[in-house]
Design a protein around this motif. Sequence first.
Motif, PDB file in Angstrom:
ATOM      1  N   GLN A 112       0.838  -1.188   0.000  1.00 60.33           N
ATOM      2  CA  GLN A 112       0.000   0.000   0.000  1.00 60.33           C
ATOM      3  C   GLN A 112       0.874   1.239   0.000  1.00 60.33           C
ATOM      4  OE1 GLN A 112      -2.730   0.102   3.230  1.00 60.33           O
ATOM      5  NE2 GLN A 112      -3.984   1.698   2.330  1.00 60.33           N
ATOM      6  N   ASP A 113       0.578   2.153  -0.901  1.00 58.80           N
ATOM      7  CA  ASP A 113       1.339   3.398  -0.968  1.00 58.80           C
ATOM      8  C   ASP A 113       1.009   4.248   0.266  1.00 58.80           C
ATOM      9  OD1 ASP A 113       2.393   5.465  -3.575  1.00 58.80           O
ATOM     10  OD2 ASP A 113       1.984   6.204  -1.556  1.00 58.80           O
ATOM     11  N   GLY A 114       2.059   4.650   0.974  1.00 59.47           N
ATOM     12  CA  GLY A 114       1.855   5.384   2.223  1.00 59.47           C
ATOM     13  C   GLY A 114       1.145   6.707   2.023  1.00 59.47           C
ATOM     14  N   ASN A 115       1.375   7.358   0.893  1.00 58.96           N
ATOM     15  CA  ASN A 115       0.800   8.685   0.695  1.00 58.96           C
ATOM     16  C   ASN A 115      -0.622   8.643   0.173  1.00 58.96           C
ATOM     17  OD1 ASN A 115       3.136   9.983   1.518  1.00 58.96           O
ATOM     18  ND2 ASN A 115       4.052   9.744  -0.510  1.00 58.96           N
ATOM     19  N   THR A 116      -0.806   7.893  -0.929  1.00 58.49           N
ATOM     20  CA  THR A 116      -2.114   7.908  -1.564  1.00 58.49           C
ATOM     21  C   THR A 116      -3.045   6.858  -0.983  1.00 58.49           C
ATOM     22  OG1 THR A 116      -1.379   6.365  -3.239  1.00 58.49           O
ATOM     23  CG2 THR A 116      -1.136   8.690  -3.747  1.00 58.49           C
ATOM     24  N   GLY A 117      -2.494   5.858  -0.279  1.00 63.34           N
ATOM     25  CA  GLY A 117      -3.323   4.779   0.239  1.00 63.34           C
ATOM     26  C   GLY A 117      -3.703   3.780  -0.823  1.00 63.34           C
ATOM     27  N   LYS A 118      -3.204   3.990  -2.053  1.00 63.45           N
ATOM     28  CA  LYS A 118      -3.557   3.070  -3.134  1.00 63.45           C
ATOM     29  C   LYS A 118      -2.613   1.879  -3.139  1.00 63.45           C
ATOM     30  CE  LYS A 118      -5.920   6.358  -5.962  1.00 63.45           C
ATOM     31  NZ  LYS A 118      -6.270   6.823  -7.284  1.00 63.45           N
ATOM     32  N   LEU A 119      -3.001   0.850  -3.900  1.00 63.86           N
ATOM     33  CA  LEU A 119      -2.176  -0.356  -3.941  1.00 63.86           C
ATOM     34  C   LEU A 119      -1.095  -0.245  -5.012  1.00 63.86           C
ATOM     35  CD1 LEU A 119      -4.698  -3.296  -3.533  1.00 63.86           C
ATOM     36  CD2 LEU A 119      -3.332  -2.137  -1.807  1.00 63.86           C
ATOM     37  N   CYS A 120       0.057  -0.852  -4.716  1.00 63.30           N
ATOM     38  CA  CYS A 120       1.162  -0.918  -5.670  1.00 63.30           C
ATOM     39  C   CYS A 120       1.468  -2.374  -5.935  1.00 63.30           C
ATOM     40  CB  CYS A 120       2.412  -0.314  -5.058  1.00 63.30           C
ATOM     41  SG  CYS A 120       2.569   1.406  -5.344  1.00 63.30           S
ATOM     42  N   VAL A 121       1.593  -2.741  -7.193  1.00 60.58           N
ATOM     43  CA  VAL A 121       2.031  -4.093  -7.508  1.00 60.58           C
ATOM     44  C   VAL A 121       3.438  -3.986  -8.080  1.00 60.58           C
ATOM     45  CG1 VAL A 121       1.524  -6.205  -8.747  1.00 60.58           C
ATOM     46  CG2 VAL A 121      -0.331  -4.723  -8.021  1.00 60.58           C
ATOM     47  N   VAL A 122       4.380  -4.682  -7.468  1.00 60.22           N
ATOM     48  CA  VAL A 122       5.770  -4.593  -7.888  1.00 60.22           C
ATOM     49  C   VAL A 122       6.239  -5.974  -8.347  1.00 60.22           C
ATOM     50  CG1 VAL A 122       8.109  -4.057  -7.141  1.00 60.22           C
ATOM     51  CG2 VAL A 122       6.192  -2.746  -6.249  1.00 60.22           C
ATOM     52  N   ALA A 123       6.847  -6.016  -9.537  1.00 60.86           N
ATOM     53  CA  ALA A 123       7.450  -7.260 -10.025  1.00 60.86           C
ATOM     54  C   ALA A 123       8.953  -7.036 -10.046  1.00 60.86           C
ATOM     55  CB  ALA A 123       6.939  -7.603 -11.407  1.00 60.86           C
ATOM     56  N   GLY A 124       9.683  -7.764  -9.220  1.00 59.56           N
ATOM     57  CA  GLY A 124      11.107  -7.484  -9.117  1.00 59.56           C
ATOM     58  C   GLY A 124      11.272  -6.077  -8.585  1.00 59.56           C
ATOM     59  N   ASP A 125      11.882  -5.197  -9.418  1.00 57.82           N
ATOM     60  CA  ASP A 125      12.062  -3.812  -8.981  1.00 57.82           C
ATOM     61  C   ASP A 125      11.083  -2.870  -9.657  1.00 57.82           C
ATOM     62  OD1 ASP A 125      14.150  -4.646  -7.470  1.00 57.82           O
ATOM     63  OD2 ASP A 125      15.646  -4.282  -9.048  1.00 57.82           O
ATOM     64  N   HIS A 126      10.266  -3.427 -10.559  1.00 57.18           N
ATOM     65  CA  HIS A 126       9.417  -2.539 -11.358  1.00 57.18           C
ATOM     66  C   HIS A 126       8.023  -2.408 -10.780  1.00 57.18           C
ATOM     67  CE1 HIS A 126      12.542  -3.532 -14.331  1.00 57.18           C
ATOM     68  NE2 HIS A 126      12.268  -2.328 -14.807  1.00 57.18           N
ATOM     69  N   ASP A 127       7.526  -1.177 -10.739  1.00 58.90           N
ATOM     70  CA  ASP A 127       6.134  -0.950 -10.369  1.00 58.90           C
ATOM     71  C   ASP A 127       5.283  -1.227 -11.608  1.00 58.90           C
ATOM     72  OD1 ASP A 127       3.661  -0.074  -9.715  1.00 58.90           O
ATOM     73  OD2 ASP A 127       4.334   1.770  -8.738  1.00 58.90           O
ATOM     74  N   VAL A 128       4.492  -2.292 -11.559  1.00 56.36           N
ATOM     75  CA  VAL A 128       3.717  -2.672 -12.739  1.00 56.36           C
ATOM     76  C   VAL A 128       2.225  -2.385 -12.547  1.00 56.36           C
ATOM     77  CG1 VAL A 128       5.351  -4.445 -13.453  1.00 56.36           C
ATOM     78  CG2 VAL A 128       3.495  -5.047 -11.906  1.00 56.36           C
ATOM     79  N   THR A 129       1.884  -1.617 -11.483  1.00 57.62           N
ATOM     80  CA  THR A 129       0.469  -1.372 -11.160  1.00 57.62           C
ATOM     81  C   THR A 129      -0.313  -0.873 -12.374  1.00 57.62           C
ATOM     82  OG1 THR A 129       1.389  -0.542  -9.113  1.00 57.62           O
ATOM     83  CG2 THR A 129      -0.991  -0.382  -9.377  1.00 57.62           C
ATOM     84  N   ALA A 130       0.267   0.114 -13.071  1.00 53.80           N
ATOM     85  CA  ALA A 130      -0.466   0.767 -14.147  1.00 53.80           C
ATOM     86  C   ALA A 130      -0.744  -0.170 -15.304  1.00 53.80           C
ATOM     87  CB  ALA A 130       0.315   1.977 -14.630  1.00 53.80           C
ATOM     88  N   SER A 131       0.082  -1.206 -15.457  1.00 54.80           N
ATOM     89  CA  SER A 131      -0.100  -2.051 -16.632  1.00 54.80           C
ATOM     90  C   SER A 131      -0.983  -3.257 -16.356  1.00 54.80           C
ATOM     91  CB  SER A 131       1.259  -2.499 -17.170  1.00 54.80           C
ATOM     92  OG  SER A 131       1.960  -3.151 -16.153  1.00 54.80           O
ATOM     93  N   ILE A 132      -1.480  -3.387 -15.122  1.00 49.68           N
ATOM     94  CA  ILE A 132      -2.419  -4.477 -14.853  1.00 49.68           C
ATOM     95  C   ILE A 132      -3.828  -3.929 -14.966  1.00 49.68           C
ATOM     96  CG2 ILE A 132      -3.192  -6.201 -13.202  1.00 49.68           C
ATOM     97  CD1 ILE A 132      -0.426  -6.233 -12.038  1.00 49.68           C
ATOM     98  N   GLY A 133      -4.476  -4.264 -16.086  1.00 50.36           N
ATOM     99  CA  GLY A 133      -5.793  -3.685 -16.338  1.00 50.36           C
ATOM    100  C   GLY A 133      -6.917  -4.687 -16.209  1.00 50.36           C
ATOM    101  N   SER A 134      -6.580  -5.980 -16.268  1.00 45.52           N
ATOM    102  CA  SER A 134      -7.653  -6.960 -16.162  1.00 45.52           C
ATOM    103  C   SER A 134      -7.149  -8.166 -15.388  1.00 45.52           C
ATOM    104  CB  SER A 134      -8.166  -7.339 -17.547  1.00 45.52           C
ATOM    105  OG  SER A 134      -7.128  -7.861 -18.319  1.00 45.52           O
ATOM    106  N   GLY A 135      -7.889  -9.254 -15.456  1.00 42.67           N
ATOM    107  CA  GLY A 135      -7.601 -10.365 -14.569  1.00 42.67           C
ATOM    108  C   GLY A 135      -8.130 -10.009 -13.193  1.00 42.67           C
ATOM    109  N   LYS A 136      -8.110 -10.974 -12.290  1.00 42.65           N
ATOM    110  CA  LYS A 136      -8.683 -10.733 -10.957  1.00 42.65           C
ATOM    111  C   LYS A 136      -7.982  -9.561 -10.270  1.00 42.65           C
ATOM    112  CE  LYS A 136      -9.986 -13.049  -6.715  1.00 42.65           C
ATOM    113  NZ  LYS A 136      -9.815 -14.193  -5.833  1.00 42.65           N
ATOM    114  N   ILE A 137      -6.648  -9.518 -10.388  1.00 35.75           N
ATOM    115  CA  ILE A 137      -5.908  -8.431  -9.728  1.00 35.75           C
ATOM    116  C   ILE A 137      -6.320  -7.081 -10.303  1.00 35.75           C
ATOM    117  CG2 ILE A 137      -3.617  -7.508  -9.221  1.00 35.75           C
ATOM    118  CD1 ILE A 137      -2.516 -10.302  -9.317  1.00 35.75           C
ATOM    119  N   GLY A 138      -6.450  -7.022 -11.641  1.00 29.55           N
ATOM    120  CA  GLY A 138      -6.857  -5.774 -12.284  1.00 29.55           C
ATOM    121  C   GLY A 138      -8.221  -5.321 -11.799  1.00 29.55           C
ATOM    122  N   GLY A 139      -9.169  -6.293 -11.723  1.00 29.89           N
ATOM    123  CA  GLY A 139     -10.521  -5.967 -11.263  1.00 29.89           C
ATOM    124  C   GLY A 139     -10.521  -5.456  -9.842  1.00 29.89           C
ATOM    125  N   LEU A 140      -9.708  -6.110  -8.992  1.00 33.83           N
ATOM    126  CA  LEU A 140      -9.640  -5.703  -7.581  1.00 33.83           C
ATOM    127  C   LEU A 140      -9.047  -4.307  -7.448  1.00 33.83           C
ATOM    128  CD1 LEU A 140      -8.457  -9.047  -5.957  1.00 33.83           C
ATOM    129  CD2 LEU A 140     -10.614  -7.879  -5.531  1.00 33.83           C
TER     130      LEU A 140
END
Lengths: 292, 458
Positions: free
Chosen positions: B249-277
């Motif tokens: 969880q991002d401390g400032n915005t309270g939004k969720l961050c998905v990280v793969a390795g060192d990369h923040d991939v949150t923006a590129s997950i648009g569908s699938g269960k994780i995307g929907g959530l």
Amino acid sequence: MRVSPDYLTPLLDALDRVQSTQQDALQRLGTGRRLQRVSDDPAACAELAQVETQSAAVDQFSSNVTSLRGMLQTSDSALNDTVLLLQREIVLGTQAANGTLSDADRSAIAGEVSGIRDQLLGLANTTYQGHYVFAGTAVTQPAFVTDSTGVKYQGSKSVETIAVSEGQRIQLTYPGDKIFDVVGASVFAATQQMLDALTNGTGISDAVTSVRSAFDNVRMQRVSLDTAMTQLDHAEQQLGNQNVDLQARIQDLAGADLAQTMTTIANADTARQALLETATQINRFNLFDFLK
Amino acid sequence: MGSLFAGLSIAVRAMQAEGSAAQVVSENIANINTSGYSRRLPILTEVLPGDTAVFGGGSGVTLTQVQAVRDRVLELRIAAETQSQSGLQGFQDAMQPVESLFDPSSGGGMESSLNGFFAALSNLATNPSDMTLRQNVMSTADSLTASVRSAVQQVRTAQAQAMSQAEQAAQQASDYLEQVANLNGAIAAAKLGGDSVDGFLDQRAAALQNLSGLMDFAVADSDDGITITTRDGAALVMGQQSFALQVSQDGNTGKLCVVAGDHDVTASIGSGKIGGLLQARDTSMERVITELDSFAYEFTNAFNAQHGLGFALDGSAAGDFFSPATNQAGAAASMSLALQDAAGLGCSSDQLPGSGGNLDKLSALAKSPICGTDNPSDFLAGMGFRIGSEISRAKVGAEAGDVALLQLQAQRSATSGVSLDEEAAQLMQYQRAYQAAARVFTVIDELTQTILGMGTQT
């Protein structure tokens, strides 16, 4: 073309669908409502919320009308009694003006008028559910008190109105000074004048004239109370009509169509039976059964 | 000039080939219920004339290849459809507790509390000095603030649920990514050793299928197996290396961050269960909270402002009715009554107890645009409408996706599924061929016997 050898997946899916249709319909039937969740029909739900808000307001207006009528009726019957008492006072005054009466007779009449004065004060201080109806907005204390100079109005002069339906308002407060204490037509001043005249034996006719103008004024003021009551009746009728319309609209928006729902359930049941029947019939055999 | 012995070897070879083909059939039958299994086809090839050539003919038959029947394009289409379908489903499931706040059949929602509050105000107008009616206004106001607070609480709980679900889903996705990386390795090794890779390919396809229920991704063939990346190209699997997904969880915005390795991939997950959530939690639910805050803030302040113009039962100037909201953020969660004593209710406009002049103006707020351009009731109805439309869109999309997915799976099954009829026929065919070859062997054997018996006395 090769067809999919897996016949169970589509069959189970179809069964699932039929069952969920049936369950939805059963729920609608059980609750009598078409709309179970906002997503069933968002636009209808938004309209339903607005109609229900209107309906809640109309319901409250209707119940307000009932309590207002109680208050107005109490006020009205107090004024009615006032009119009757003043009438009696005029009759008594007219009798006393007849020169043939003895002092003792006049004194007896004076006694009755004195009683009338007390009754009038009581009527002017009529209460409804603990508040003084002729005290304007100063409802927590008596409208009229007696001091050394006579009966005095201590209520407020505020005339307030209340909404009894959308856009219709009626008068809520009836300040007593306009009814009982108008200059030249004051109920208490005229009664006092009558008492004094009876005691002194002179000026009785003048006193009768004063009481008569006080009588006329009370009757005139009573008209505005009657107007409010008539308005209340209209409002009640209007609210009743509105309520019918709103309930019909709510039923339209949210009510389940019983015939349609029953048909859906029956259809789904038939489809389900057919699917189950099919499941047991098809693919009972494969080629292995015939190879010997 | 051919020899009888050459005929024997052809028959033996045929028996071997047909036997192996029957083995392939039994493999198919054994895996009829294995998900992700693609049916195998035995490919029989004529052995070309060579040193053992018999009078210009061939040298019999051999099983050159066992081919798995699969359609990769179809599998990718299924993956894409699964991604969008499970995204919509995930969104819908996560939003359900939020939707129930606006249930049209519920009596305890914010809308009906609001109606109850204004009804109590209207009732009080018939007798502004009545303490029972005043008390009623207080208690309906209390339940209004309670229903707003509990709405915020319910959305927050739904957000927490969505987050833990997203964490679980990310864990699952990481497992599948690791599986794919391991299978990449196994496939490379099997290829080097010259072994069959079909089993591994089936498993890898199944892992991708499972992964597509959780998130969207892109697949590319590379020298060392397949490479999986996000839509934006951040690597998830490279050869035999996989990058685990972490949800925080991002401390400032309270939004969720998905990280793969060192990369923040949150923006590129648009569908699938994780995307929907993600969409449910960080877009829709967040908007509901903002709207609730705005409702509480504007309603509180507008009501307090009008209330302050009135006078209490004892003629003193009325104070705040609701606890004043200084900040819009968090206004809904802290919405409460400031007034404790019903006598302090500022109904009067002339300092006298029987006046309802200010009460009338307070009642009129029900129809005034105090929440942005809407009156309070319309504002709440609008919130419900937005939530309802979003969920309804997801529902319709998921249903359509269901049908499309079912068709695609039927197509896949038509291509790759095992049919018992077909296998029965093939088993029969190979058995007969085997019997015939065995018969040929017997006949040649008899001929050989004849030759061997030549010259002996019978």
